[in-house]
Design a protein around this motif. Structure first.
Motif, short mmCIF file in Angstrom:
data_model
loop_
_atom_site.label_atom_id
_atom_site.label_comp_id
_atom_site.label_asym_id
_atom_site.label_seq_id
_atom_site.Cartn_x
_atom_site.Cartn_y
_atom_site.Cartn_z
N THR A 40 0.84 -1.20 0.00
CA THR A 40 0.00 0.00 0.00
C THR A 40 0.87 1.25 0.00
N VAL A 41 0.27 2.33 -0.41
CA VAL A 41 0.87 3.65 -0.22
C VAL A 41 -0.14 4.44 0.60
N ALA A 42 0.31 4.98 1.74
CA ALA A 42 -0.64 5.60 2.66
C ALA A 42 -0.36 7.10 2.79
N HIS A 43 -1.29 7.78 3.48
CA HIS A 43 -1.18 9.22 3.78
C HIS A 43 -1.01 10.04 2.51
N LEU A 44 -1.82 9.72 1.49
CA LEU A 44 -1.77 10.54 0.28
C LEU A 44 -2.67 11.75 0.49
N ARG A 45 -2.49 12.79 -0.35
CA ARG A 45 -3.35 13.96 -0.19
C ARG A 45 -4.39 14.00 -1.30
N GLY A 46 -5.62 14.34 -0.95
CA GLY A 46 -6.66 14.52 -1.95
C GLY A 46 -7.15 13.20 -2.55
#
Length: 2026
Positions: free
Chosen positions: A10-16
Motif C-alpha cells: 500500500t501507499v498511505a497518507h496521500l493527499r486529496g
C-alpha cells in the motif's frame, strides 16, 4: 535461476482524491503497477513484481519506487520517490518495511509505502522462502510489449518507461503468488485476502472500498446484499489458495459405459472401377458386421443408391476405434467369393469428429491392399453418418449434381488431408517390458519347483499391436516378468491414415485362451503434426505405463475390461518400452514389397540411457483426515496404501530385480552428486540410500460419524507414508504439460466466470473476458520462456524435440491471438469471442496431454482385511515438484480432498455415487535430492515423529507421522436455505429430501420435507467445537471443504442418495469484526452432482467462526427458534436470508392433456394446485376429464413474498391431483418451474407506441423482411423514418413501379429468387405471362408454360432456394468473420442510422438461421445474377428443414405447456429417459409482477378485471376443427426389413380417429414420396395431439413402426402466429398457387386489426393501404381463369400480412405457406432419429365457411419417352483376334447398348465379321422405351427384386445410355473392347467426323460444352469407346457413329419404327465388304476370299509338288512288281 521479488502493498497518507500509479525500478528495468482508481488517503496496490536476475545481487544495488498521480489526459505527476540499498536483502533474503517517500527536493513527505522484498539466490545460501516462483519478463518477439492490465474502465495503456535493455511500453502484468491473474477469480461476495498475509501476522481482510476498480472487476457489478451467482462449477473451486487444491466434483468414471450408436451408410454409386467388364458388389464392413449391395452387371460405374444401418451398443472408445471398410468385389456369387477390386478404410471416430458427425455425398478412393504400387482403383460415392444418443443429424443442403460429379473436389476425406495419399510403413518397435503381474496360479509352479527346483515367473507375455483393422503380434517370451522382445511390427497403410489410434496390448499366452495384461492406445494426432513445420508420427523410444485391474491373479478377473483399455485402470499393470516411426514409401522403386500384410522382424537392442538417466524419486504422503467411510467397511480396521508403479505395493507387486541392480550400479555417482548439491554430511547421504519405504498407514478401527458413514480417529496424529522409487528422469515432459494445464485451468475458470456474469446478467462481462485473455497471453509468453530448458538432457526423443517446437509455436501464436482478440472484445461481441476462446481451451488441453509417459500414476488404496476396497488415482504430474512454480503439479505440496471410489464396473451407477471414503491428503513427489522441501506445503504447527531407528543424521529421515500441537476450535454455521430442481427419487415423481452436511469428522442433517423437488429448509445447522489442526492464519486462508449430500427419505429401508455438492466456508477469526463486506455471508448457489450428471442446485451459505478465549459468548448471537411450530429448528438468520417483497402471481388455467392412468384407474376429476414459497392457489375442478379437459375458470391469482433478487426466486410447483370418492386425493404428476423470470411482467414502455423509436430496432429487421426490394427501398425507408418521427411510415413494396408490371411486383415480395427479380425486365415478364412462344429455342421451354407448373414445381423451386439460403449463410458467416474487425473499428466511431441498418442485417445473418422465406437471398442478388441464368419465376413456399415449433418458440406465445412427471427419474445419461416419466401435460401460463401495479394498465379500455394480465385471450370451450394433413415425403427411413429396405405407409391418429393408408404402401423404399392429404375432423381440446407415423408393411406378421412424430395442434391453433393456414407469398384465384384459406387476405387483415385494437385497414387510391401508422403499397389487379383483369384489394392486404411483424405493438411474424421437416422417432430407440418426414397441417374451424378442396400434391407421374439410337458405323476398333488359317489381326465387331441400370433392356447389333481395319458398318436401330421424371432427372423402373418378391419395387436411376463394343467369339466368351457412357442430360456433342473424334472428349468432359437430349431431341455424331489398360490408363479402343433421337410416347406411337433393320421405317442394309461373313456358313466363299486370294501361288506350288510326289509314289509302288515281272519274264 535467481530472482528478486517486490511485493508492493500500500501507499498511505496521500493527499486529496485521485487515481494513483506506481513505478518500481531495479537494474534499470521498470515495472508499472495498475492504476488504483479514485483513492483518497490510501492506495492499495497489493501487487508483486519479479525480476529474474542472472548475476548475484550486489549489496550496493538500489531499488526505486515512484508514486504518481495518474491522469488519462495530462502527463502523470510525481508524488514522491522511495529508494533503498538492497544490502540487507542480499544478506537475509527477506525484508518487510514501511517507509516514507521523498519529493523532488529530497525532503521527506508524510506519504509512506509498505513493501516486502524477497531474494532467491541460486544456491540457497540465503534463507529459503516458501514457494519458489519466478517470472521472466515475457519476451515479445521484437522486444516491444503492450499489456492492458489496468483498464477496466479506460481504454488506453499507460505510461511508458524505457530501459537500457529494451523498451517496455505499457504496464507489465502483475502476478500474485497464486498465479492468478489480474482479476481475482473470486466468487461474488467472497473476498480473498492476499496470499502473503499470513506471513505478517493475522490481518483482517477487508475490501478496500475506495478501490472501485478492483471491486468492479471482482464483483462485476453492484455489491447488492443479494448478489448471488447461479450455481456453477466454480462455486467451490475458485476460492482456492496455496495450501489446498480443488476437489473433483464429478465422481463417476464416464468412459467404459456402453452407449447406443447408429451408423448409417448410403452407397450411391461407384465410378472408374478398374477392370474389364466387371460385375461389381460393394461390401460395407464395420468391425465384424458385413453387408453387401446388390450386384450390377458388366459396368464400371454401377449406380446402387442402397442404404445400410448398423446398430451398436458399446462404449464410445470401442465404437470410435471400429474400422469402417468399404470394398468393391468383382463377380461375387453364391459359390465364389469374388475378387477384390479395392478397399477404403476409415475409423468411426474420424466420421464422428466431422461437422454434424457425417460425410455427405463424398467419394471414397479405393486402393488395392495387395498391390500398393497400383494407385487408385476407383471411387465410391457414399454418405456416412454416425449418430450417438441425443445427436441429431442435419441433412446438409445438397450441392447441385454437377458439383458432386467433380470427384476430386468431393473426396471422402476429413479437412486438411491431401487427396493423393501416399503409402507409408508404420514401424512399431517393441523392446521390453517391466513389472508384469503374475498371470497363473502358483500351485503348478510350486509342484514344478519341488520336482525340478527351478523358480519360474508366472507369465508368458507377448505384445499385440492393432492398427487400421490389422493385427500384428510379437513372439511369446516364456515365463518372464521382464520380457525382452526387440521386435518390430510393420504396418503398411495410406498416409495420413484415417484411423486415429494404434492399440498396443501386452497379452499373456495361455493354452486355453490368451488374456490381456494391459493396453495402451497411441493417438496418432498427438505424436505428429500436420502443419507446415509439422512432423511425421514419431514416438520414443519411451516407456508407456499400462493400467488395469488389480494385480492379484484370479481365474475370473471381474475387471478384465480394464485391461482391455475400457474404463479407468485401478492399478499399475506393467510398463512397456516402445517406439513408433513412419516412413513414406516411394511406390515406384522396384524392390518394394507390394502387399500390405503385417510383418514382424527383429531389431537391435537399445542402450539403457536411450530413455533417460535413471534417477531416484521420493514420494511423500500424509493423511490429514479420513472421513465418510462407507458403513459396509466400517466394522473392520482399515489402512491406506500408496503405490507408484510397483513400488509400495506389498500385496501383489512383483519383485523388481533389475531396478535394484541398476540402483546399485548407479548408486555411487548419484551419492556424490547429491552430496554436492545438498552440502550434506557423509553419513546422511549413506543412510539416505538405504531408506526403507513405508507405503501404508497403520491399521486403525473406524469410529461412527452417523448412520451412513464412519471416520478414522486421527485427531492430532496424522499418519505419513513415503516411498523411494527409480524412474527415468523425464520430468521436463511433465513440467511442460503442467504449465499448459495450469494456463488451461486458469482460462477455464475465467471463462466459467464470464459465462456466469452473462448468465446472471451482471455488468461488464467483457472486462472479465479481457482480463482472462490478458492472463492467457501472459501465461503463453511465460511458457515460451520456461519450456525451452533442459533441452539436451539424456533420453530426449525426436518427439520431445518436435513437440517442444510445435508447443512453443502454438503457445506463442495463441498468446498473440489472445492479445489481438482482447482488443476486439466489446460488449456486443462478448459471446462470439467467448466461443473463440473456448477453442483455445480445447487446444491447450490437447497440447497438454503428453503422449510419452514417464513416471506412472500414484494409486491410493483403502485396504481392509488385506483386501483392496476402494481407490483413487492421482496422475503423477499433478504432484510433481519443481523449483519453478509454474512447472509444479497443481496438487503438489497441497492438501487435496480425495474421494475414493469402487474399482471398475462396480463404480457405475449407484455404487459409483456413494463415497467410499473422503481423504484430506497431502502429496509430494520429486527427485530425492530436492527432498528438503517436501513438507513445506503442509499446514503449519506440527512436529515430526520418525520411525524408531538408531544412527546419526536422523533429521533426513521422513516422518512416519506428524503430531499437530496447534489446534483451533471453531463453530460452523451452515445456513441451508433451499434447493431446487432436485432429482426425482420416488415413484410419485417427487422426493422427500433432506440434506446432510459433513465437515471434518462431524455431520448434521436438516429436517425432511416431504413430496417436493424444491425444498425450502430455511434451517441453520450449528456445529459446535469443531477442532481443526494447524495455524490459525493458515486455516483462515485454507479451510477444509464442506460436503453436502442430499438424500431422499424412504419410509422403509435406507435413504436414497440424490446428489452431492461441495462448499467452502467464509471464515472469521476471533480477532476479526463480524460485519460487512464479508459478513454476514451471502447465500450462494451450488451445483449438485449425481455421478457425472447434475441433479439440482443448493442455495446456502456457510460460515466458520473461531471460538477464542472467551468461549462461545464472543460469537455473534443466534436468534432462537422463532417459529413455534417447527420446534427446535433454527431458521436462517435475517442478515443472510434474502430480502422479500410482495408479488402477485396470476395463473392462467387452460386445461390438462394426455393424462395417463394412475394405478390402473383413469383420471376423472383432476385439479391443479400451484404452490410457490408456501403460498398457492387451486384451479377449478374439472368435472369430467373425458368430456372436457379444460378448466371452467381461466384466471386465478395469489400473493406471495418473494426475494427482491430474481435469481433467488424459489421454483413454482405445479401439481395435478385426482379427486376420488370419499375425499381421497391421488397425485397424478408434478412439474417444477425452476425459473420464473420468463413470466415476470414488465409494464410496457410508453414510448414504444411512438413508432420512431421502435423503428430503430426494426431497421435491421426490415432489411431482412423486404427481401428483394431491399437494396433500393431500405435506405429511403430509414431516412424517412428518422425524419418523420410521429407520422406515418411508408413501406414501399416495390423498387421501381414505373418499369415493371404490377403483377411482377407482387411476386417480388415473395422474394423467392432475387436473381429473377433483378433481371426480369418488363418485356420478359410479358412474354411469360401471355405464354407467347415466338422466340422458341432454348430459352422458351415447356417448363415456363403455366399449365405445366404444379405444386411440385413450387416445392422444388423452394428447396433450391433453401439450399441457396444455406449456402449463402455459410458464405455470409465467413464474410462476417472477416468483417468483424471492421465492425469493431466502426463501433468506436459514431454510428449513423444507415450504417445501423447494414450492420443490423449483418449481425442477424450470423445469428438467425433462415428466418422466413422472404429473407431468402439476403442481398446476394448482385452476385447471384452473374452465377446463374435467369430461371423462370415460380411462386414459392418456405421449406423449413426442422419442425415449425423450433422456428416459432413452440408456439408458446401465450399458452405454455408444462410436462407433468411421475415416477423415479432414470439414471441413464441426462434426461434420456425423462420421456417415460411424463404422465400428462398441463396447459396454462403464469404472470408475476410486483405489487402495487400502476393504474394505467387497469384503466385501459376494455380491461377485464377477471382476466388480469391475460386480456384478449380466446375462450376455451370445445371447438370443432377440420384438420388437413399434407404428407409430402419421407427421407432416410430406418430400414425395417432384412433386405435393408422398408415398405412404408402412413398412419395418422388424432384422438379416436385413425387413418391408415395401408393399401398404398410404397414397396422397398427408404425415401418414399407420399404426396397425400388426409382430412380428419377433431374437437379441441379433447383431440389435440396429432400423431403422424410411418409403418413398415409386412406380408406376414404385424406391421412395424418405423417412426412417428407428434404435433400439438391446439397450441398451433390458438397461437398469434396464425398457424391454421400458412399465408402464401402471392394471391391467385386459379392455377398451382391457388389461395387455399377460406378467408381472403382482406378478411384476415380486418380480423387481425380488430383483435389487436389497431386502426385500419384503410385502402387508399394508387395501390396503398394504411394499417396503424404504416402505409404499404402493392398491386391492385388480379387475373381470373379467363385472363380478365379485375380490381382487388387482396394483394394489398397480403402485402400487409406478409409484413405483419412491422406493425407496432401487436405485430409478429405470421406463418407463411410452408413445408416442415420433422424427425421420426421410435419409442424403442429413444433419442435416435429414424428418418424425417416433410409435411404440413392446415386447420379450419368448422364454424367458418368451409375450405375448398385440398391441393393436389400427388407425386408427379413419370413421363414416357422412347429413345431411338441408330448405330451407323464404327471405326478404329482395336483388333483383338487372329484370323483363322491366316493369322491376321481382325475383329468380329458388334455393338451393345442399354439404358436402364441392370441391362435388362440390352440390345445388340448384328456382327460385322472379319473387320481388318476396325471399321464396322451396322445401320442398326436400338429402341429404348423409358419412364422419366423431368424434375428429378431420373428414370423410373419398376421391377421385382427377385423371383420371390411379392411386388414390384420402384427404382430411380440417372438416365445414362451405355454403348459397348465387343468382339464376338464362337467357342469362348465374347471379348469386351470398350465402352462409353452418356448422361442424357449432360453429354459432349459428337464429333463431325471420325478423325475429329478423340479420347479427349471423355478425358476433359468437365471443360467441354455439353448438351441434353431432352432439349436437343435429335443428335448425330462420333463418340469414342474407351477401356483401361493394365496400367490403369484410359485408352481409345474405337469410335462409334450414332444418332440419338428422343420422342415422347405419343410421338413414338404416331411414327413407329422397327428394331434392328426391321419394318416399319426399315434402315437399308449396310454396305459391308465381301469378306465380312462367317466361315462355316459359306465355306466356299470363305475359301475363295480368304485362302485363294492370299495363297494361290503357294497352293499351285503345293499342288505341283503333290502331283510329283504322287507320281513318285506310284512309281515306287508299281516298280517292284514290274521288275519281278520283268525278271521272271512273265
Amino acid at each position: 535461476m535467481m530472482a528478486l521479488m517486490v511485493h508492493l502493498k500500500t501507499v498511505a497518507h496521500l493527499r486529496g482524491r485521485g487515481d494513483r500509479i506506481a513505478k518500481v525500478t531495479f537494474r534499470g528495468l521498470p515495472f508499472y503497477s495498475r492504476i488504483a482508481e479514485n483513492c483518497e488517503e490510501v492506495a492499495n496496490f497489493n501487487e508483486t513484481f519479479r525480476w529474474p536476475i542472472a548475476s548475484r545481487l550486489d549489496g550496493n544495488e538500489m531499488l526505486e519506487i515512484q508514486v504518481y498521480n495518474y491522469s488519462k489526459v495530462f502527463s502523470n505527476r510525481l508524488v514522491g520517490t522511495f529508494c533503498m540499498v538492497l544490502q540487507k536483502v542480499a544478506e537475509e533474503g527477506h525484508l518487510e518495511l514501511t517507509d516514507t517517500l521523498i519529493d523532488d527536493n529530497n525532503t521527506s513527505i508524510k506519504t509512506s509505502v509498505t513493501i516486502e522484498i524477497r531474494y532467491q539466490p541460486m544456491d540457497g545460501t540465503v534463507g529459503m522462502w516458501s514457494d519458489g516462483e519466478f517470472l521472466d519478463v515475457p519476451d515479445d518477439r521484437d522486444g516491444m510489449f503492450a499489456f492492458e492490465t489496468d483498464s477496466l474502465l479506460s481504454g488506453q495503456s499507460h505510461g511508458s518507461g524505457t530501459s537500457p535493455g529494451r523498451s517496455l511500453q505499457g504496464s507489465i502484468p502483475t502476478f500474485r503468488k497464486a498465479g492468478r491473474g489480474v482479476f481475482s477469480a473470486m466468487k461474488l461476495g467472497k473476498i480473498k485476502s492476499s496470499k502473503d498475509d499470513h506471513k505478517k501476522g493475522d490481518e483482517p481482510a477487508v475490501l478496500d472500498m475506495e478501490d472501485l476498480d478492483r471491486k468492479a472487476m471482482r464483483l462485476a457489478g453492484t455489491l447488492d446484499p443479494d448478489t448471488i451467482s447461479l450455481a456453477s462449477v466454480t462455486a467451490v473451486t475458485t476460492n482456492v489458495s496455496n495450501k489446498r487444491s480443488k476437489p473433483d466434483i464429478k465422481m463417476e468414471p464416464s468412459s467404459g459405459r456402453p452407449v447406443d450408436y447408429q451408423i448409417s451408410i448410403t452407397v450411391i454409386e461407384a465410378r472408374q472401377l478398374i477392370g474389364l467388364n466387371m460385375d461389381p458388389v460393394v461390401c460395407v464392413e464395420i468391425g465384424d458386421d458385413k453387408k453387401y449391395t446388390s450386384m450390377k452387371e458388366s459396368t464400371n460405374c454401377p449406380y446402387y443408391n442402397e442404404y445400410f444401418v448398423f446398430d451398436f451398443h458399446v462404449p464410445p472408445d470401442v465404437m470410435f476405434d471400429k474400422i469402417i471398410k468399404l470394398s468393391v468385389i468383382h463377380s461375387k456369387n453364391l459359390l465364389r467369393s469374388g475378387t477384390l477390386v479395392g478397399t477404403f478404410k476409415m475409423d468411426v471416430g474420424t466420421v464422428y469428429s466431422q461437422p454434424e458427425h457425417q460425410f455427405y455425398h463424398k467419394w471414397a478412393i479405393l486402393s488395392d491392399p495387395d498391390d500398393i504400387t497400383a494407385g487408385c482403383k476407383g471411387y465410391i460415392k457414399c454418405d456416412i453418418a454416425v449418430v450417438g444418443k441425443g445427436d441429431n443429424i442435419k441433412t446438409p443442403h445438397k450441392a447441385n449434381e454437377t458439383d458432386e460429379d467433380d470427384i476430386e473436389g468431393n473426396l471422402l476425406l476429413p479437412e486438411g488431408i491431401p487427396a493423393e495419399r501416399q503409402w507409408a510403413r508404420f514401424y512399431v518397435k517393441i523392446y521390453r517390458a517391466e513389472g508384469l503381474p503374475k498371470m497363473n496360479t502358483s500351485i503348478m509352479a510350486n509342484v514344478k519347483k519341488a520336482f525340478i527346483g527351478e523358480n519360474r515367473d508366472l507369465v508368458d507375455p507377448y505384445v499385440q499391436v492393432q492398427f487400421a483393422g490389422q493385427k500384428g503380434k510379437t513372439s511369446v517370451q516364456k515365463s518372464s516378468y521382464e520380457p525382452i522382445w526387440n521386435e518390430q511390427v510393420i504396418f503398411t497403410e495410406l498416409f495420413p491414415p484415417l484411423c486415429k489410434r494404434l492399440k498396443v496390448q501386452i497379452r499373456d499366452s495361455d493354452k486355453v485362451n490368451d488374456v490381456a495384461i494391459g493396453t495402451h492406445f497411441i493417438d496418432l494426432r498427438k505424436i505428429s503434426n500436420d502443419g507446415d513445420k509439422g512432423f511425421l508420427p514419431t514416438l520414443g523410444p519411451a516407456w508407456v505405463n499400462m493400467y488395469g485391474s488389480t494385480r492379484q491373479y484370479t481365474l475370473m478377473d471381474e475387471h478384465q475390461d480394464l485391461n482391455e483399455g475400457l474404463g479407468e485402470g485401478v492399478s499399475f499393470r506393467a510398463r512397456l518400452l516402445v517406439s513408433v516411426a513412419v516412413e513414406i514409401l516411394d511406390t515406384t522403386s522396384p524392390e518394394i514389397i507390394s502387399s500390405t500384410e503385417v510383418q514382424v522382424e527383429s531389431v537391435s537392442n537399445i542402450s539403457e540411457s536411450a530413455t533417460g538417466k535413471i534417477d531416484e524419486f521420493f514420494l511423500f504422503g500424509s493423511f490429514l483426515e479420513a472421513t465418510m467411510i462407507d458403513r459396509k467397511i466400517g466394522d473392520k480396521p482399515i489402512s491406506f496404501e500408496i503405490t507408484i508403479g510397483n513400488y509400495g505395493n506389498q500385496i501383489d507387486g512383483v519383485s523388481k530385480p533389475s531396478l535394484s541392480k541398476k540402483r546399485k550400479k548407479d548408486g555411487e555417482s548419484e551419492e556424490e552428486e547429491s552430496e554436492l548439491i545438498q552440502n550434506s554430511s557423509e553419513d546422511e547421504a549413506d543412510e539416505d540410500s538405504d531408506l526403507v519405504s513405508v507405503s501404508s498407514t497403520p491399521l486403525m478401527k473406524p469410529v461412527i460419524t452417523d448412520r451412513n458413514y464412519f471416520h478414522l480417529p486421527y485427531f492430532e496424529k496424522k499418519p505419513c507414508v513415503y516411498i523411494k522409487s527409480w524412474w527415468q528422469d523425464q520430468r521436463r515432459r511433465l513440467y511442460n504439460s503442467n504449465m499448459m494445464d495450469k494456463i488451461a485451468d486458469k482460462l477455464e475458470e475465467g471463462l466459467n466466470d464470464v459465462q456466469e456474469i452473462i448468465k446472471t446478467e451482471k455488468a461488464f462481462p467483457e472486462r472479465r473476458l479481457r482480463g482472462v485473455l490478458e492472463e492467457l497471453s501472459v501465461g503463453c509468453s511465460r511458457f515460451v520462456t520456461l519450456a525451452n530448458k533442459d533441452v539436451n538432457q539424456a533420453g530426449r526423443t525426436k518427439l520431445d524435440r518436435e513437440r517442444l517446437k510445435s508447443c512453443m509455436r502454438e503457445m506463442d501464436s495463441m498468446g498473440q491471438q489472445a492479445k489481438q482478440i482482447r482488443t476486439q472484445v466489446k460488449k456486443n461481441t462478448v459471446k462470439d469471442k467467448l466461443k473463440l476462446v473456448q477453442n483455445f481451451l480445447q487446444r491447450l488441453r490437447f497440447l497438454a496431454d503428453e503422449p510419452q509417459h514417464s513416471i506412472p500414476d500414484v494409486f491410493i488404496w483403502m485396504m481392509s482385511n488385506n483386501k483392496r476396497i476402494a481407490y483413487a488415482r492421482v496422475p503423477s504430474k499433478d504432484i510433481l515438484y519443481s523449483i519453478v512454480d509454474e512447472e509444479t503439479g497443481k496438487d503438489c505440496g497441497k492438501v487435496k480432498a480425495v474421494f475414493l471410489k469402487l474399482p471398475g464396473k462396480k463404480g457405475f451407477g449407484h455404487a459409483g455415487w456413494t463415497v467410499q471414503a473422503k481423504l484430506e491428503l497431502y502429496l509430494w513427489l520429486g527427485l530425492n535430492k530436492q527432498r528438503k522441501d517436501f513438507l513445506t506445503g503442509l499446514p503449519n504447527g506440527f512436529e515430526e515423529l520418525k520411525a524408531t531407528k538408531t544412527g546419526p543424521g536422523l533429521q533426513s529421515v521422513p516422518p512416519v507421522s506428524l503430531v499437530y500441537n496447534m489446534k483451533q476450535v471453531f463453530q460452523l454455521r451452515a445456513h441451508m436455505y433451499q434447493a431446487r430442481s432436485l432429482f426425482a427419487a420416488d415413484s410419485s415423481g417427487l422426493s422427500d429430501p433432506f440434506a446432510r452436511v459433513f465437515f471434518s469428522t462431524h455431520s448434521q442433517v436438516t429436517e425432511v420435507l416431504s413430496e417436493t423437488l424444491c425444498p425450502t429448509w430455511d434451517q441453520l445447522l450449528v456445529f459446535d467445537d469443531v477442532e481443526l489442526f494447524g495455524e490459525a492464519s493458515e486455516l483462515r486462508d485454507d479451510p477444509p471443504i464442506i460436503v453436502v449430500e442430499i438424500y431422499d427419505q424412504d419410509t422403509v429401508g435406507k435413504a436414497e442418495f440424490i446428489g452431492r455438492t461441495f462448499a467452502k466456508p467464509t471464515i472469521k477469526m476471533c480477532d476479526e469484526h463480524y460485519g460487512p463486506p464479508r459478513f454476514p455471508p451471502q447465500l450462494e448457489y451450488y451445483q449438485i452432482y449425481r455421478g457425472n450428471c447434475t441433479a439440482g442446485e443448493l442455495l446456502a451459505a456457510f460460515e466458520l467462526l473461531q471460538i477464542g478465549q472467551g468461549g462461545r459468548a464472543d460469537l455473534p448471537p443466534l436468534e432462537g427458534p422463532t417459529d413455534s411450530e417447527r420446534g427446535p429448528i433454527l431458521p436462517v438468520p435475517l442478515g443472510i436470508r434474502p430480502v422479500l417483497s410482495r408479488y402477485r402471481i396470476e395463473v392462467l388455467f387452460w386445461g390438462l392433456r394426455d393424462l395417463k392412468r394412475i394405478n390402473l384407474a383413469q383420471v376423472d376429476r383432476p385439479r391443479v394446485d400451484i404452490e410457490c414459497a408456501g403460498r398457492g392457489v387451486q384451479s377449478a375442478l374439472i368435472q369430467n376429464y373425458k368430456k372436457n379437459p379444460n378448466f371452467s375458470t381461466l384466471v386465478k391469482w395469489f400473493e406471495v413474498d418473494l426475494p427482491e433478487n430474481e435469481l433467488l426466486h424459489p421454483p413454482l410447483n405445479i401439481r395435478v391431483v385426482d379427486c376420488r370418492a370419499f375425499g381421497r386425493y391421488i397425485l397424478v404428476g408434478s412439474h417444477a418451474v425452476s425459473s420464473l423470470r420468463r413470466f415476470i411482467y414488465s409494464t410496457p414502455d410508453k414510448n414504444s407506441n411512438n413508432w420512431a423509436t421502435a423503428a430503430k430496432l426494426m431497421n435491421g429487421y426490415m432489411v431482412l423482411t423486404n427481401g428483394g426490394s431491399q437494396p433500393r427501398s431500405s435506405p429511403s425507408l430509414s431516412s424517412r423514418t428518422f425524419s418523420r418521427p410521429a407520422g406515418d411510415i411508408i413501406v414501399n413494396m416495390d423498387s421501381e413501379p414505373g418499369v415493371r408490371k404490377m403483377d411482377t411486383v407482387v411476386k417480388l415480395d415473395a422474394m423467392s429468387d432475387a436473381v429473377v427479380k433483378v433481371d426480369m425486365t418488363e418485356e420478359e415478364s410479358d412474354k411469360k405471362k401471355k405464354k407467347k412462344k415466338k422466340k422458341g429455342g432454348v430459352e422458351e421451354e415447356d417448363e415456363t408454360d403455366e399449365r405445366v407448373l404444379d405444386w411440385w414445381s413450387k416445392y422444388f423451386a423452394s428447396i433450391e432456394t433453401l439450399k441457396e439460403t444455406l449456402r449463402a449463410q455459410e458464405a455470409a458467416q465467413a464474410e462476417a468473420e472477416e468483417r468483424e474487425d471492421l465492425e469493431i473499428a466502426a463501433e468506436a466511431a459514431d454510428i449513423k442510422p444507415d450504417d445501423l441498418l447494414l450492420k443490423g442485417s449483418k449481425m442477424k445473418e450470423k445469428t438467425k438461421e433462415k428466418k422466413s422465406a422472404k429473407d431468402k437471398k439476403k442481398g446476394l442478388a448482385a452476385d447471384g445474377s452473374e452465377k446463374r441464368p435467369v430461371k423462370t419465376k415460380v411462386d414459392e413456399l418456405v421449406v423449413y428443414n426442422k419442425e415449425l415449433e423450433t422456428e416459432y418458440g413452440n408456439f408458446e406465445d401465450w399458452l405454455h405447456t408444462f410436462n407433468l412427471y411421475r415416477g423415479k427419474a432414470g439414471d441413464d445419461d441426462e434426461h434420456a429417459l425423462d420421456d417415460d416419466r411424463i404422465v400428462g401435460r398441463f396447459k396454462g401460463s403464469l404472470c408475476m409482477y410486483k405489487l402495487p401495479l400502476s393504474e394505467e394498465i387497469t384503466r385501459e379500455a376494455g380491461f377485464d378485471p377477471n382476466m388480469g394480465m391475460f386480456q384478449s385471450i380466446p375462450h376455451n370451450d370445445p371447438i370443432n376443427v377440420l384438420v388437413r394433413v399434407y404428407v409430402v415425403r419421407a427421407t432416410e427411413l430406418h430400414p425395417a426389413d432384412i433386405n435393408g429396405k422398408a415398405d412404408p405407409y402412413i398412419v395418422i391418429k388424432l384422438g379416436k380417429s385413425e387413418v391408415k393408408d395401408k393399401e398404398n404402401y410404397i414397396s422397398k423404399q427408404l425415401n418414399p414420396v407420399f404426396g397425400k392429404s388426409f382430412d380428419i375432423e377433431a374437437t379441441f381440446p379433447m383431440e389435440s395431439m396429432l400423431t403422424v407415423s410411418v409403418y413398415d408393411w409386412d406380408l406376414v406378421g404385424t406391421d412395424d413402426l418405423i417412426g412417428e412424430t407428434k404435433i400439438d395442434l391446439e397450441n398451433r391453433f390458438y397461437s398469434k402466429f396464425r398457424v391454421t393456414c400458412g399465408i402464401s407469398s402471392n394471391y391467385s384465384l386459379h392455377g398451382y398457387n391457388v389461395w387455399r384459406d377460406p378467408m381472403k387476405p382482406s378478411q384476415i387483415l380486418a380480423k387481425l386489426c380488430k383483435e389487436g385494437k389497431i386502426d385500419g385497414p384503410h385502402y387508399g387510391p394508387g395501390g396503398k393501404v394504411k394499417v396503424a401508422n404504416r402505409i404499404f403499397t402493392g398491386s391492385t389487379e388480379i387475373e381470373d381463369e379467363n385472363g380478365l383483369k379485375k380490381q382487388t384489394e387482396e394483394h394489398l392486404a397480403l402485402a400487409v400480412l406478409n409484413h405483419w411483424e412491422e406493425i407496432p405493438r401487436v405485430g409478429c411474424k405470421l406463418v407463411p405457406e410452408h413445408v416442415e421437416t420433422r424427425p421420426l422417432l421410435n419409442p424403442d430407440k429413444p433419442g435416435i432419429e429414424q428418418g424425417r418426414i416433410e409435411m404440413w397441417v392446415d386447420m379450419f374451424p368448422m364454424d367458418m365457411p368451409a375450405p375448398g378442396p385440398a391441393i393436389d400434391i400427388s407425386p408427379r407421374k413419370p413421363k414416357s419417352f422412347e429413345l431411338r439410337v441408330v448405330i451407323w458405323n464404327t471405326d478404329d476398333v482395336i483388333l483383338e483376334d487372329d484370323a483363322f488359317m491366316t493369322g491376321e489381326k481382325m475383329s468380329d465387331i458388334y455393338v451393345r447398348g442399354w439404358l436402364k441400370g441392370q441391362q435388362e433392356d440390352k440390345q445388340d447389333t448384328d456382327v460385322h465379321y472379319h473387320s481388318l481395319t476396325g471399321e464396322g458398318n451396322f445401320n442398326w436401330r436400338f429402341v429404348f422405351p423409358f419412364d422419366y421424371l423431368m424434375a428429378e432427372e431420373k428414370i423410373v423402373i419398376s421391377k421385382k427384386e427377385s423371383m420371390f418378391s411379392w411386388d414390384e419395387t420402384e427404382y430411380k436411376i440417372p438416365p445414362r445410355l451405355t454403348l459397348q463394343v465387343w468382339d464376338a467369339d464362337h467357342f469362348s466368351a465374347d471379348d469386351f473392347l470398350g465402352a462409353i457412357e452418356l448422361d442424357l442430360n449432360r453429354f459432349p456433342r459428337g464429333a463431325k467426323t471420325a478423325k475429329q473424334c478423340s479420347i479427349d472428349m471423355i478425358r476433359n468432359e468437365q471443360e467441354l460444352p455439353t448438351i441434353s437430349i431432352f432439349k436437343q431431341k435429335r443428335v448425330k455424331g462420333w463418340w469414342p469407346f474407351v477401356a483401361r489398360d493394365e496400367n490403369d490408363e484410359m485408352e481409345l479402343t474405337g469410335k462409334v457413329e450414332a444418332e440419338l433421337h428422343l420422342l415422347t410416347a405419343e410421338e413414338a406411337e404416331k411414327s413407329p419404327v422397327g428394331l434392328g433393320r426391321n419394318e416399319p421405317d426399315p434402315l437399308e442394309k449396310p454396305n459391308r465388304p465381301d469378306t465380312s461373313l462367317m466361315w462355316f456358313l459359306g465355306p466356299l466363299k470363305s475359301i475363295r476370299y480368304f485362302i485363294w486370294h492370299n495363297y494361290r501361288w503357294l497352293i499351285l506350288k503345293a499342288l505341283g509338288l503333290i502331283l510329283l510326289l504322287l507320281m513318285l509314289g506310284l512309281f515306287l509302288y508299281s516298280i517292284p512288281g514290274y521288275l519281278v515281272k520283268k525278271m521272271l519274264g512273265a
